[in-house]
Design a protein around this motif. Structure first.
Motif, PDB file in Angstrom:
ATOM      1  N   MET A  40      10.458  -1.372 -11.612  1.00 19.06           N
ATOM      2  CA  MET A  40       9.425  -0.423 -11.162  1.00 19.06           C
ATOM      3  C   MET A  40       8.635  -1.081 -10.035  1.00 19.06           C
ATOM      4  O   MET A  40       8.234  -2.233 -10.153  1.00 19.06           O
ATOM      5  CB  MET A  40       8.468  -0.065 -12.301  1.00 19.06           C
ATOM      6  CG  MET A  40       7.367   0.914 -11.836  1.00 19.06           C
ATOM      7  SD  MET A  40       6.016   1.119 -13.033  1.00 19.06           S
ATOM      8  CE  MET A  40       6.831   1.958 -14.356  1.00 19.06           C
ATOM      9  N   ILE A  41       8.435  -0.345  -8.942  1.00 18.14           N
ATOM     10  CA  ILE A  41       7.667  -0.877  -7.810  1.00 18.14           C
ATOM     11  C   ILE A  41       6.356  -0.096  -7.692  1.00 18.14           C
ATOM     12  O   ILE A  41       6.365   1.143  -7.665  1.00 18.14           O
ATOM     13  CB  ILE A  41       8.483  -0.772  -6.497  1.00 18.14           C
ATOM     14  CG1 ILE A  41       9.771  -1.601  -6.634  1.00 18.14           C
ATOM     15  CG2 ILE A  41       7.661  -1.244  -5.297  1.00 18.14           C
ATOM     16  CD1 ILE A  41      10.744  -1.449  -5.484  1.00 18.14           C
ATOM     17  N   ILE A  42       5.252  -0.832  -7.642  1.00 19.50           N
ATOM     18  CA  ILE A  42       3.930  -0.193  -7.562  1.00 19.50           C
ATOM     19  C   ILE A  42       3.271  -0.651  -6.267  1.00 19.50           C
ATOM     20  O   ILE A  42       3.136  -1.852  -6.026  1.00 19.50           O
ATOM     21  CB  ILE A  42       3.049  -0.631  -8.760  1.00 19.50           C
ATOM     22  CG1 ILE A  42       3.762  -0.303 -10.076  1.00 19.50           C
ATOM     23  CG2 ILE A  42       1.667   0.032  -8.718  1.00 19.50           C
ATOM     24  CD1 ILE A  42       3.736  -1.434 -11.049  1.00 19.50           C
ATOM     25  N   ASN A  43       2.867   0.296  -5.448  1.00 22.71           N
ATOM     26  CA  ASN A  43       2.209  -0.068  -4.182  1.00 22.71           C
ATOM     27  C   ASN A  43       0.856   0.613  -4.078  1.00 22.71           C
ATOM     28  O   ASN A  43       0.771   1.839  -3.882  1.00 22.71           O
ATOM     29  CB  ASN A  43       3.085   0.305  -2.983  1.00 22.71           C
ATOM     30  CG  ASN A  43       2.515  -0.245  -1.672  1.00 22.71           C
ATOM     31  OD1 ASN A  43       1.545  -1.004  -1.689  1.00 22.71           O
ATOM     32  ND2 ASN A  43       3.120   0.127  -0.566  1.00 22.71           N
ATOM     33  N   THR A  44      -0.197  -0.181  -4.234  1.00 27.16           N
ATOM     34  CA  THR A  44      -1.554   0.345  -4.012  1.00 27.16           C
ATOM     35  C   THR A  44      -2.170  -0.373  -2.813  1.00 27.16           C
ATOM     36  O   THR A  44      -3.381  -0.400  -2.664  1.00 27.16           O
ATOM     37  CB  THR A  44      -2.457   0.125  -5.244  1.00 27.16           C
ATOM     38  OG1 THR A  44      -2.424  -1.263  -5.581  1.00 27.16           O
ATOM     39  CG2 THR A  44      -2.047   0.965  -6.430  1.00 27.16           C
ATOM     40  N   SER A  45      -1.316  -0.975  -1.969  1.00 28.62           N
ATOM     41  CA  SER A  45      -1.867  -1.810  -0.895  1.00 28.62           C
ATOM     42  C   SER A  45      -1.800  -1.107   0.461  1.00 28.62           C
ATOM     43  O   SER A  45      -2.803  -0.559   0.920  1.00 28.62           O
ATOM     44  CB  SER A  45      -1.140  -3.147  -0.881  1.00 28.62           C
ATOM     45  OG  SER A  45      -2.068  -4.164  -0.653  1.00 28.62           O
ATOM     46  N   ARG A  46      -0.669  -1.123   1.100  1.00 32.28           N
ATOM     47  CA  ARG A  46      -0.489  -0.394   2.363  1.00 32.28           C
ATOM     48  C   ARG A  46       0.945   0.126   2.416  1.00 32.28           C
ATOM     49  O   ARG A  46       1.887  -0.573   2.031  1.00 32.28           O
ATOM     50  CB  ARG A  46      -0.742  -1.305   3.576  1.00 32.28           C
ATOM     51  CG  ARG A  46      -2.206  -1.558   3.889  1.00 32.28           C
ATOM     52  CD  ARG A  46      -2.958  -0.307   4.365  1.00 32.28           C
ATOM     53  NE  ARG A  46      -4.357  -0.541   4.626  1.00 32.28           N
ATOM     54  CZ  ARG A  46      -5.356  -0.405   3.755  1.00 32.28           C
ATOM     55  NH1 ARG A  46      -5.109  -0.016   2.516  1.00 32.28           N
ATOM     56  NH2 ARG A  46      -6.605  -0.632   4.107  1.00 32.28           N
ATOM     57  N   GLY A  47       1.111   1.344   2.954  1.00 33.49           N
ATOM     58  CA  GLY A  47       2.413   2.001   2.948  1.00 33.49           C
ATOM     59  C   GLY A  47       3.509   1.203   3.617  1.00 33.49           C
ATOM     60  O   GLY A  47       4.650   1.139   3.134  1.00 33.49           O
ATOM     61  N   GLN A  48       3.147   0.558   4.735  1.00 32.87           N
ATOM     62  CA  GLN A  48       4.193  -0.136   5.508  1.00 32.87           C
ATOM     63  C   GLN A  48       4.678  -1.422   4.866  1.00 32.87           C
ATOM     64  O   GLN A  48       5.551  -2.092   5.415  1.00 32.87           O
ATOM     65  CB  GLN A  48       3.695  -0.413   6.920  1.00 32.87           C
ATOM     66  CG  GLN A  48       3.624   0.840   7.760  1.00 32.87           C
ATOM     67  CD  GLN A  48       3.144   0.521   9.169  1.00 32.87           C
ATOM     68  OE1 GLN A  48       3.729  -0.305   9.859  1.00 32.87           O
ATOM     69  NE2 GLN A  48       2.065   1.149   9.580  1.00 32.87           N
TER      70      GLN A  48
END
Ligand code: NAI
Length: 345
Positions: free
Chosen positions: A225-233
């Motif tokens: 599972m990948i979680i990104n709450t930082s920056r889209g790029q």
């Protein structure tokens, strides 16, 4: 001081007006529009501007701001990846809010992880239609699972504390590891190969752009599972989509998105979605997209308004906190060779 405030939403206006109540040294004009080449003319006559994560401060915009007499850019956020700092250098100061609530973002990252793992987004919809079946809602225990955290700064540390509370095995990668924290730092490859969950908490830089890409996804565990709450790029979204289609990536939780600038923070529900990748992601049962809301707590909004107003006031009376300044030569001022005393600006 006259301040032009861009991309103003009602919750911004409420928190800033509450903070300004009873004082008359700062006058804010709220513009709904984002700042870019087309709207920069609005800054004529303002000494300071206040912007958010998707305002576009490229060289052309910075040149125009300088021409218009703007002396200060205040970011009401921590990230400064949309500001051409080299164009600002020696001309316009940039102050930000380095920390307003790392808890807000860390808690939201865990909320996404839990929602996706236990399919709460699915069960919420089901029970509203009296569908009480459990098929397809199976998750895993977090206890004992390995989570890889990329970036162990303010938010990463709060997130790690939460993960440890669940009894997870935490491994981390940071370009500047803080050994005093006692974390289990590993190299990126080891993190990719061993993590059941991966959460991104590093800033967007030339180096971190697409840190999640075709090659890194190939190294990951099946079902990660990948979680990104930082920056889209930080994520090559097309590679992520292919990883999901190949059944390599088990699920993705995205609070930020590479092409979010013209979409997020607005109601597009009556529009045809032209962004094919986002359309496809949103059609997946194992993808949760939220629109850059991890920061959005009343505590964080109050802290953002308070620090921003203070940045403006202290900048103009010459007493501002250099820790809040971002500079072309040492962006987070941490490595400032002049020890912040005699700034190179
Ligand atoms: P921070 O500056 O306290 O921590 C960032 C960490 O990343 C530091 O430990 C730094 O050493 C590390 N880092 C720098 N370059 C790296 C690299 N190449 N590889 C790995 N690690 C690297 O920042 P904080 O406050 O923890 O915020 C992290 C990010 O979260 C921000 O840059 C911003 O993009 C994002 N953010 C998102 C919000 C949202 O609402 N979704 C709200 C606030 C921040």
């Amino acid at each position: 001081m006259k301040v032009a405030f861009f991309d103003a939403k009602q919750y911004d206006i409420d928190s800033f007006n509450a903070c300004l109540s009873g004082r008359n040294d700062i006058e804010i004009t709220y513009f709904e529009t984002k700042l870019d080449e087309k709207t920069v003319s609005l800054t004529m006559g303002y000494e300071a501007i206040c912007v958010f994560v998707n305002d576009n401060l490229n060289k052309e915009v910075i040149d125009k701001l300088y021409e218009n007499g703007v002396k200060l850019i205040t970011l009401r956020c921590a990230g400064f990846d949309k500001v051409d700092l080299s164009a600002c250098f020696g001309r316009i100061h940039v102050l930000r809010v380095p920390a307003y609530s790392p808890y807000a973002v860390a808690e939201f990252a865990m909320a996404l992880l839990l929602t996706s793992n236990r399919r709460i987004h699915k069960s919420y919809m089901r029970t509203r239609e009296y569908n009480f079946a459990l098929n397809g809602l199976t998750g895993v225990d977090l206890y004992g699972k390995t989570i890889g955290v990329i970036g162990t700064g303010k938010i990463g540390q709060k997130f790690i504390n939460i993960c440890k509370g669940f009894g997870m095995n935490v491994i981390c990668y940071d370009k500047f590891p803080n050994e005093a924290l006692g974390y289990n730092y590993v190299d990126l490859d080891t993190l990719f190969r061993n993590s059941d969950f991966i959460s991104l908490h590093c800033p967007l830089t030339q180096e971190t752009k697409h840190i999640i890409n075709k090659d890194s996804i190939a190294k990951m565990k099946n079902g990660v599972m990948i979680i990104n709450t930082s920056r889209g790029q930080l994520i090559d979204t097309e590679a992520l989509l292919n990883g999901i289609l190949d059944r390599k990536v088990g699920s993705a939780c995205l609070d930020v998105y590479e092409e979010e600038a013209d979409l997020f923070f607005s109601d597009k529900s009556n529009h045809i979605m032209n962004d094919k990748i986002l359309r496809e992601l949103l059609s997946m049962p194992n993808v949760i997209v939220t629109s850059h809301q991890a920061f959005l707590t009343s505590d964080a909004l109050a802290n953002i308004a308070d620090t921003t107003i203070n940045n403006i006031k202290t900048f103009f009376d010459g007493t501002y906190n250099a820790e809040n300044e971002v500079c072309y030569h040492c962006p987070n001022m941490a490595n400032c060779k002049k020890k912040r005393k005699d700034r190179c600006f």
